[in-house]
Design a protein around this motif. Structure first.
Motif, mmCIF file in Angstrom:
data_model
loop_
_atom_site.group_PDB
_atom_site.id
_atom_site.type_symbol
_atom_site.label_atom_id
_atom_site.label_comp_id
_atom_site.label_asym_id
_atom_site.label_seq_id
_atom_site.Cartn_x
_atom_site.Cartn_y
_atom_site.Cartn_z
ATOM 1 N N CYS A 230 0.999 -1.300 -0.125
ATOM 2 C CA CYS A 230 -0.027 0.025 0.105
ATOM 3 C C CYS A 230 0.657 1.240 -0.084
ATOM 4 O O CYS A 230 0.539 1.993 -0.707
ATOM 5 N N PHE A 231 2.071 1.312 0.686
ATOM 6 C CA PHE A 231 2.818 2.404 0.696
ATOM 7 C C PHE A 231 3.556 2.514 -0.361
ATOM 8 O O PHE A 231 3.979 3.428 -0.844
ATOM 9 N N SER A 232 3.978 1.441 -0.863
ATOM 10 C CA SER A 232 4.723 1.374 -2.324
ATOM 11 C C SER A 232 3.785 2.205 -3.433
ATOM 12 O O SER A 232 4.359 2.885 -4.190
ATOM 13 N N PHE A 233 2.519 1.856 -3.445
ATOM 14 C CA PHE A 233 1.675 2.418 -4.350
ATOM 15 C C PHE A 233 1.513 4.022 -4.083
ATOM 16 O O PHE A 233 1.413 4.607 -5.003
ATOM 17 N N ALA A 234 1.396 4.292 -2.976
ATOM 18 C CA ALA A 234 0.901 5.697 -2.538
ATOM 19 C C ALA A 234 2.367 6.458 -2.679
ATOM 20 O O ALA A 234 1.958 7.621 -3.197
ATOM 21 N N LEU A 235 3.514 5.980 -2.450
ATOM 22 C CA LEU A 235 4.570 6.819 -2.645
ATOM 23 C C LEU A 235 4.929 7.062 -4.237
ATOM 24 O O LEU A 235 5.388 8.134 -4.505
ATOM 25 N N ALA A 236 4.739 5.997 -4.969
ATOM 26 C CA ALA A 236 4.721 6.196 -6.485
ATOM 27 C C ALA A 236 3.713 7.208 -6.920
ATOM 28 O O ALA A 236 3.850 8.078 -7.841
ATOM 29 N N THR A 237 2.629 7.104 -6.479
ATOM 30 C CA THR A 237 1.321 8.098 -6.823
ATOM 31 C C THR A 237 1.762 9.608 -6.440
ATOM 32 O O THR A 237 1.596 10.479 -7.181
ATOM 33 N N VAL A 253 -5.886 11.997 -2.018
ATOM 34 C CA VAL A 253 -6.626 11.493 -0.589
ATOM 35 C C VAL A 253 -8.231 11.219 -1.022
ATOM 36 O O VAL A 253 -8.868 10.397 -0.483
ATOM 37 N N GLY A 254 -8.712 12.347 -2.080
ATOM 38 C CA GLY A 254 -10.164 12.013 -2.502
ATOM 39 C C GLY A 254 -10.316 10.649 -3.196
ATOM 40 O O GLY A 254 -11.306 10.139 -2.900
ATOM 41 N N ARG A 255 -9.259 10.378 -3.858
ATOM 42 C CA ARG A 255 -9.516 9.238 -4.875
ATOM 43 C C ARG A 255 -9.156 7.849 -3.725
ATOM 44 O O ARG A 255 -9.816 6.977 -3.826
ATOM 45 N N MET A 256 -8.345 8.016 -2.735
ATOM 46 C CA MET A 256 -8.415 7.045 -1.688
ATOM 47 C C MET A 256 -9.761 6.762 -0.880
ATOM 48 O O MET A 256 -9.982 5.785 -0.837
ATOM 49 N N ASP A 257 -10.165 7.908 -0.596
ATOM 50 C CA ASP A 257 -11.412 7.976 -0.063
ATOM 51 C C ASP A 257 -12.483 7.184 -0.875
ATOM 52 O O ASP A 257 -13.466 6.190 -0.379
ATOM 53 N N GLY A 492 -7.482 1.480 -1.286
ATOM 54 C CA GLY A 492 -7.662 2.926 -1.455
ATOM 55 C C GLY A 492 -6.339 3.303 -1.890
ATOM 56 O O GLY A 492 -6.390 4.389 -2.934
ATOM 57 N N CYS A 493 -5.089 3.018 -1.756
ATOM 58 C CA CYS A 493 -3.985 3.077 -2.419
ATOM 59 C C CYS A 493 -3.825 3.063 -3.600
ATOM 60 O O CYS A 493 -3.314 3.753 -4.747
ATOM 61 N N ALA A 494 -4.428 1.443 -4.061
ATOM 62 C CA ALA A 494 -4.441 1.055 -5.414
ATOM 63 C C ALA A 494 -5.455 2.085 -6.294
ATOM 64 O O ALA A 494 -5.124 2.084 -7.330
ATOM 65 N N THR A 495 -6.441 2.277 -5.670
ATOM 66 C CA THR A 495 -7.361 3.250 -6.500
ATOM 67 C C THR A 495 -6.720 4.612 -6.826
ATOM 68 O O THR A 495 -6.984 4.937 -8.073
ATOM 69 N N ALA A 496 -6.079 5.141 -5.929
ATOM 70 C CA ALA A 496 -5.405 6.403 -6.176
ATOM 71 C C ALA A 496 -4.329 6.252 -7.512
ATOM 72 O O ALA A 496 -4.527 6.945 -8.416
ATOM 73 N N ILE A 542 -5.961 -8.860 -4.403
ATOM 74 C CA ILE A 542 -6.759 -7.570 -4.267
ATOM 75 C C ILE A 542 -6.020 -6.421 -4.843
ATOM 76 O O ILE A 542 -6.513 -5.524 -5.703
ATOM 77 N N PRO A 543 -4.582 -6.210 -4.476
ATOM 78 C CA PRO A 543 -3.981 -4.605 -5.210
ATOM 79 C C PRO A 543 -4.109 -5.107 -6.689
ATOM 80 O O PRO A 543 -4.150 -3.925 -7.339
#
Length: 630
Positions: A230-237, A253-257, A492-496, A542-543
């Motif tokens: 999850c953090f790998s995805f978020a850092l890249a995004t 954050v909106g896309r994560m939500d 959430g992170c993958a959606t963003a 799931i990711p």
């Protein structure tokens, strides 16, 4: 000789050591109090979710007076449950991560890499915290339609959860990491971050090639370094949008939500809790004993029981580890007593987990339905026969391996005894059919039906099996929230990340490439099988679904592939990858449950994996297997 009491140097050292011990003691007390509060909140939230959804089902179906506010309240509580569950997952190290490479390092190097993973995770959370607060502030002016309260009450879960994860991460870093490792990790992270900022204009100038830098390079380095996915995805995004675009980080954050707020995902913690209930009430054990009475006396009979039990139990808990942990301790001792080899047992357990990915009510089915808009009921119906085909393929391999094996001392039970065990197991065997019937007949949605299963399990445990441990309920609620928090936060992170890829134009390029392949639908299915086996072994199911589902399903539609059929093929492909050594984390989970050396299962698993792949090709080539009963 100097008096140690009067020696300033000695006194200073002892004082420093006492201060250090006192600080660590205070840190442990604070950590225990903080986690206790979070666990209590998670347990209360999940219990409240069950009550609210059950009240909604009862009011609508029995009283014919729907509660207009139940879904809205459930959705608000669900975001808080997901974020607080993610806090617990970080505290207990249960966020999904790839450890196949890290585990091969020496203890000293592994300790440094683990420290680096924590530092990178904290850096990611620090980047999210301020935008999350800004996003929640923006939601303050929005009033919910049913409850008529500010949207900030729900959105505040994001910054509060991020802040708590930061606190937990810092405590973990202070508790387990060496100071030297922390300093090196922080310095290395700062240097790399500074280099990316300095290269920002160049990254912006190279166009879509920067997608490779961030979504291949950064993600790969993070994942293979043991940083939670999850953090790998978020850092890249965050890096891509922050350094190469003018997109405000509040949008991430909106896309994560958005990714975490699909109400259908509320089924995840509820089904995880239901799986724990099945184990606690003795329902799983009753099913195993009945199946063993049917075929336990034939050559390899208990292997057939393992496959059949995984088919019946799998998918309900949302955790393959929970499924395997409920079955292996009951079957493995007897299987070993009858001469089964340890490597073969863990290989069969792993592949049985892969073949049951589409058995409803699978959490993966619910996830793919939420991100693609496919009917959950149709997916539930479509998933049964493909899993049965793969089970038959595994049974064929078992027959080949055990057809010349001695029966040992396995007795053949009389019909009266089999009938008695059937009556005992009947309430447990009925549960999957009760759940499916409730969805198909419209009694409850895929989200709500788990509450019916929970009530059913409680009644059966109390009145039929007379086994219900009230003291375990709070711990089970916390376990369900922790696992669910890890799953939902990664969604959430993958959606963003998927949104960022879509905005970059990557999805259009991918669509043109895939749609232009020769061979039509079958070529597209073949490439998808290979791609998702690889993705499943690295990212887990799931990711990969959340990241690539929104990109590839429209292409499947354009290629003339039925979307339900494509969903089944994709899920089974990822299941094969997830449980395939050397990278598939599911295989190592099976080894952990079986308490066996992973090397012992490498050779026996080849035959079982070959059977799964042949079955998967058959399912892909014959769409009726997936769609015939729709």
């Amino acid at each position: 000789m100097a008096n140690p009491v009067l020696s300033p140097a000695r006194a200073g050292i002892e004082s420093s050591a006492d201060d250090s011990r006192g600080a660590r003691r205070l840190l442990r007390l604070f950590d225990r109090a903080l986690i206790g509060l979070v666990e209590g909140a998670c347990a209360l939230l999940l219990a409240a979710e069950i009550i609210v959804l059950l009240a909604g089902v009862t009011s609508r179906y029995v009283l014919h007076a729907p509660l207009v506010w139940s879904d809205e309240l459930a959705g608000m509580m669900f975001l808080w449950l997901s974020m607080l569950g993610a806090v617990l997952a970080l505290r207990h190290g249960e966020h999904m991560r790839m450890t196949a490479l890290v585990s091969r390092l020496s203890p000293a190097r592994r300790a440094f890499v683990d420290t680096l993973a924590i530092v990178l995770s904290l850096g990611c959370l620090g980047l999210i915290l301020v935008p999350a607060y800004g996003y929640a502030s923006g939601e303050m002016a929005i009033v919910t339609p049913a409850l008529e309260v500010s949207g900030a009450w729900r959105a505040l879960a994001l910054p509060v959860g991020a802040a708590l994860m930061l606190m937990v991460g810092f405590i973990r870093l202070a508790s387990v990491a060496r100071v030297r490792h922390v300093m090196i990790a922080v310095a290395a992270t700062a240097v790399v971050a500074g280099a990316f900022v300095w290269l920002g204009p160049w990254l912006e100038s190279i166009g879509r090639a920067n997608l490779i830098v961030f979504f291949v390079g950064v993600v790969a380095v993070g994942i293979f370094s043991g940083v939670p996915i999850c953090f790998s995805f978020a850092l890249a995004t965050l890096g891509y949008l922050g350094l190469t675009t003018f997109t405000p980080l509040e949008v991430i954050v909106g896309r994560m939500d958005e990714g975490m707020s699909h109400l259908v995902l509320l089924a995840v913690p509820l089904f995880v809790f239901l799986g724990l209930m099945i184990e606690m009430t003795g329902m799983a054990r009753a099913m195993i004993h009945f199946l063993a009475s049917l075929v336990g006396h034939v050559r390899g009979g208990l292997s057939y029981v393992l496959i059949g039990t995984m088919y019946l139990v799998s998918g309900i808990s949302g955790s393959k580890v929970a499924d395997m942990a409920a079955i292996a301790p009951v079957l493995f001792p007897e299987m070993k007593a009858r001469g089964a080899k340890e490597g073969d047992l863990v290989a069969l357990l792993s592949t049985a987990g892969a073949q049951t990915e589409t058995v409803p009510p699978s959490i993966v089915l619910i996830t793919i339905g939420s991100v693609t808009g496919l009917s959950i009921s149709a997916l539930f119906t479509a998933g049964l026969l493909p899993a049965a085909v793969l089970a038959a393929m595994l049974c064929f391999v078992v027959w080949l391996r055990y057809r010349k094996t001695s029966l040992g001392d396995a007795p053949r039970l009389k019909r009266r005894e089999i009938g008695r065990l059937f009556l005992i197991a009947l309430p447990a065997l009925a549960l999957p059919f009760v759940i499916r019937a409730a969805v198909v007949e419209g009694v409850a949605t895929a989200t709500e039906v788990s509450t019916i299963g929970i009530v059913y399990s409680m009644i059966v445990g109390l009145l039929v099996y007379r086994r219900f441990e009230w003291a375990r309920l709070s711990r089970m609620l916390v376990e369900a929230a922790t696992l669910s928090g890890a799953i939902i936060f990664i969604i959430g992170c993958a959606t963003a990340m998927a949104w960022a890829l879509t905005q970059s134009g990557f999805s259009q390029d991918l669509a043109q490439l895939m749609s232009g392949l020769p061979g039509g639908a079958y070529a597209f299915l073949g490439i998808s099988i290979v791609v998702f086996i690889l993705l499943g072994s690295v990212l887990e199911g799931i990711p990969a679904i959340v990241l690539f589902g929104p990109l590839l399903f429209p292409i499947a539609r354009m290629a003339g592939v039925n979307e339900i059929h494509y969903a089944i093929v994709v899920i089974l492909s990822m299941g094969v990858g997830l449980f395939s050594p050397p990278f598939g984390v599911g295989y190592y989970s099976a080894c952990a449950v079986a308490k066996d050396d992973p090397d012992k299962g490498m050779r026996p698993i080849i035959g079982y994996m070959a059977a799964l792949i042949v079955g998967l090709i058959l399912i892909a080539a014959v769409p009726w297997i997936s769609t015939g009963f729709l």
